[in-house]
Design a protein around this motif. Sequence first.
Motif, short mmCIF file in Angstrom:
data_model
loop_
_atom_site.label_atom_id
_atom_site.label_comp_id
_atom_site.label_asym_id
_atom_site.label_seq_id
_atom_site.Cartn_x
_atom_site.Cartn_y
_atom_site.Cartn_z
N GLY A 654 0.77 -1.24 0.00
CA GLY A 654 0.00 0.00 0.00
C GLY A 654 0.80 1.29 0.00
N ARG A 655 2.02 1.27 -0.49
CA ARG A 655 2.78 2.52 -0.55
C ARG A 655 2.48 3.24 -1.85
N VAL A 656 2.16 4.51 -1.75
CA VAL A 656 1.87 5.31 -2.94
C VAL A 656 3.09 5.37 -3.85
N SER A 657 4.27 5.42 -3.27
CA SER A 657 5.49 5.51 -4.06
C SER A 657 5.70 4.27 -4.93
N ASP A 658 5.04 3.17 -4.60
CA ASP A 658 5.21 1.96 -5.40
C ASP A 658 4.51 2.06 -6.75
N VAL A 659 3.58 2.99 -6.90
CA VAL A 659 3.01 3.23 -8.23
C VAL A 659 4.12 3.76 -9.14
N ALA A 660 4.91 4.70 -8.61
CA ALA A 660 6.05 5.20 -9.37
C ALA A 660 7.07 4.08 -9.61
N ALA A 661 7.22 3.19 -8.64
CA ALA A 661 8.15 2.07 -8.79
C ALA A 661 7.74 1.17 -9.95
N MET A 662 6.42 0.99 -10.11
CA MET A 662 5.93 0.18 -11.23
C MET A 662 6.27 0.85 -12.57
N VAL A 663 6.14 2.17 -12.62
CA VAL A 663 6.47 2.90 -13.84
C VAL A 663 7.94 2.72 -14.18
N VAL A 664 8.80 2.83 -13.15
CA VAL A 664 10.23 2.65 -13.34
C VAL A 664 10.52 1.25 -13.87
N LEU A 665 9.89 0.26 -13.24
CA LEU A 665 10.11 -1.13 -13.65
C LEU A 665 9.71 -1.34 -15.11
N SER A 666 8.60 -0.76 -15.51
CA SER A 666 8.14 -0.88 -16.90
C SER A 666 9.14 -0.25 -17.87
#
Length: 739
Positions: A654-666
């Motif tokens: 549930g970390r909001v920053s992990d949405v950005a992490a998904m973008v980075v991973l992509s």
Amino acid sequence: MAPAASITTRLRVEGMDCASCATKIQNALQRMLGISEVNVSVTGGTVTVRRDPNGVGDDTIRDQISALGYGVARSETYRNDVQGEGEDSPPAQHDSHSHLEEAFGQHWWQTRKGRLTIASGLALAVAFAVGKALPATEQWAFLLAMMVGLIPIAKRAISAAMAGTPFSIEMLMTTAAAGAVFIGATEEAATVVFLFLIGELLEGVAASRARASIQDLTKLVPKTARVEEDGRVREVPADSLSVGATIQVRPGDRVPADGAILSGESSIDEAPVTGESTPVRKGRDAILFAGTVNGDGLLRVRVTAAAADNTIARVVKLVEEAQESKAPTERFIDRFSRYYTPGVVAVAALVAIVPPLLFGGAWNAWIYKGLAILLIGCPCALVISVPAAIAASLSAGARRGLLLKGGAVLEQIGKITIACFDKTGTLTAGKPQVTDIIGFGHSEGDVLRFAAALESGSSHPLATAILSKAAEQQMSVPPTSDSKAIGGKGVQATVEGMRIFLGSPNAVVELAPVTADQNARISALNDEGKTVSLLVMDGRIAGAIAMRDEPRPDAKYGLKLLSDAGIRTVMLTGDNRRTATAIGKQLGIDVEAELLPQDKLRIVGQFQNEGFVVAKVGDGINDAPALAAADVGIAMGGGADVALETADAAVLHGRVSDVAAMVVLSKRTMANIRQNIAVALGLKAVFLVTTVVGLTGLWPAILADTGATVLVTMNALRLLRLPRGPVYGGKKSTTKFFA
């Protein structure tokens, strides 16, 4: 008429290490009687077949796979009695991972490919020795050495051709080796076969490493658990625990099952499951994940999920399913390779035939070049370039609590231009917290103490917030008598001989006068989006307690990461406008408030019509329509069913920053894929030219193929390690939100 039943068989296949392997198996099985659907996962090492009960049986399917040169390590079969919506019951998973370890946990020299490569290498070494000692027998010695490796390859080639894949890599290899013998290059033919087997072996080692990266998660769950039964504690196998059982978890032990704490308090290290580097303090009713580590306290835990359904087992299953889902780029490469390989055969034939026929070239020289082009054209490196990168990224993300359900989602999330967030439970923690305590003629401590006394025993969210604040301050709460809840207004009781009431400002007006100053203070708190409860003691207002569902600790930071990446952010919430505006101002995000689910759906559609690629981030329940309509739906949660099974992706912790992490991973994945394709095609182009002009021959040709395959696979495996600093547009950030 009753719907027809079907049977699904899921097989664990040994030696299936590249996309061409998958194509051969898929083509072969699709041609068999009664088989309606075949799904092959190279990265998972599985083949799933749906078939008619009156068609071929499991033994026939296994025999066909074995004929292609692969071993079936294990199979699971279950019947689908298809009902109204055609949903299936999944196969039993209780011991599939232990069998997977048996099947894929071998050392390389214990595998079929390993044994064949060793035998071919020894035969080649003997041929060199015999050739030096007895030059007259050299040709025959190398011919025999070549046959050690080539016969199994040729068998696989013939089986694949008969099963619908005439232009297999094995067929190219067999043709090239036979042609080399025909023109007298037996030494090179034997060496090329050995190098080909080495390349296949290296593919297998790399594929095993990719599989192990996600399967290692299953090893986090301990083998045994301490269960309470009839007042006694005994040790039992962890996979035998049933839902509702009570277990004890000692300090330092790993949690053996998903569960809820019945008693005790401890710091829990969740890094192995969620990637959260800071231990989390948990007490009664808190949720525990299997595989996490208990810190400093003895916990009694009620089991909430059986071994096959715990968070880790479900994450592994979801990742395996995701790896079977192809990205658009991968589907394009698959289509391209169908025409590419026959094209290579045609070019090789033209190179071998045209110069001697039309221009008087030497037959042996040009046939040799044509055979080299056959080897250069092997599509291994090209077809593995995309799935290897996607599999590595899906595994790496899952190990850090980022679940993306397939290559298409992984590819799409890097293209988003706007992220729409729900408020409650997404940007905020979903639990009110006490933000202000104000005393009107009494100390703040007394206000909190008496309020906590009135709320003792209540499970209302606002009561829980007050009690948590009192516990945080280690406050002694006095006993109450004549306690009574007044519906919609508040609660009253006698405490230390005084009649006390705690409730909303509207309800308090009927019990005690509110001064202008007090009204001003209350209005100011309301303007900040806070809920205010007033405490009345013996007919006079004694104090106020303000509460609000506060933003998650990383919410502001996570939204900034997205903004820095050029992604617009907006809050879509059903909450009242005043509260939403206050939170939005605090976080620096645009706000759309007082929305119904259909309003959120409409706004997502508007953004898409304006040309945005939309990600919708929510809790997966009241946001379901918008999550489904968005280009990418991301569910926030702590391993709950909704978070794992709805939307396209899920953030476990549930970390909001992990949405950005998904973008980075992509973005990293797509960059890796472009590198892989460039390496695969670039090396082939270079060696094609050098072969035609006569600079390179059969050895470099096979090295070009196997070398490119190994380079591409190793490059993809770099994605198994996520960087601590995300990369946006080539600029490194020192921000560390990866564990």
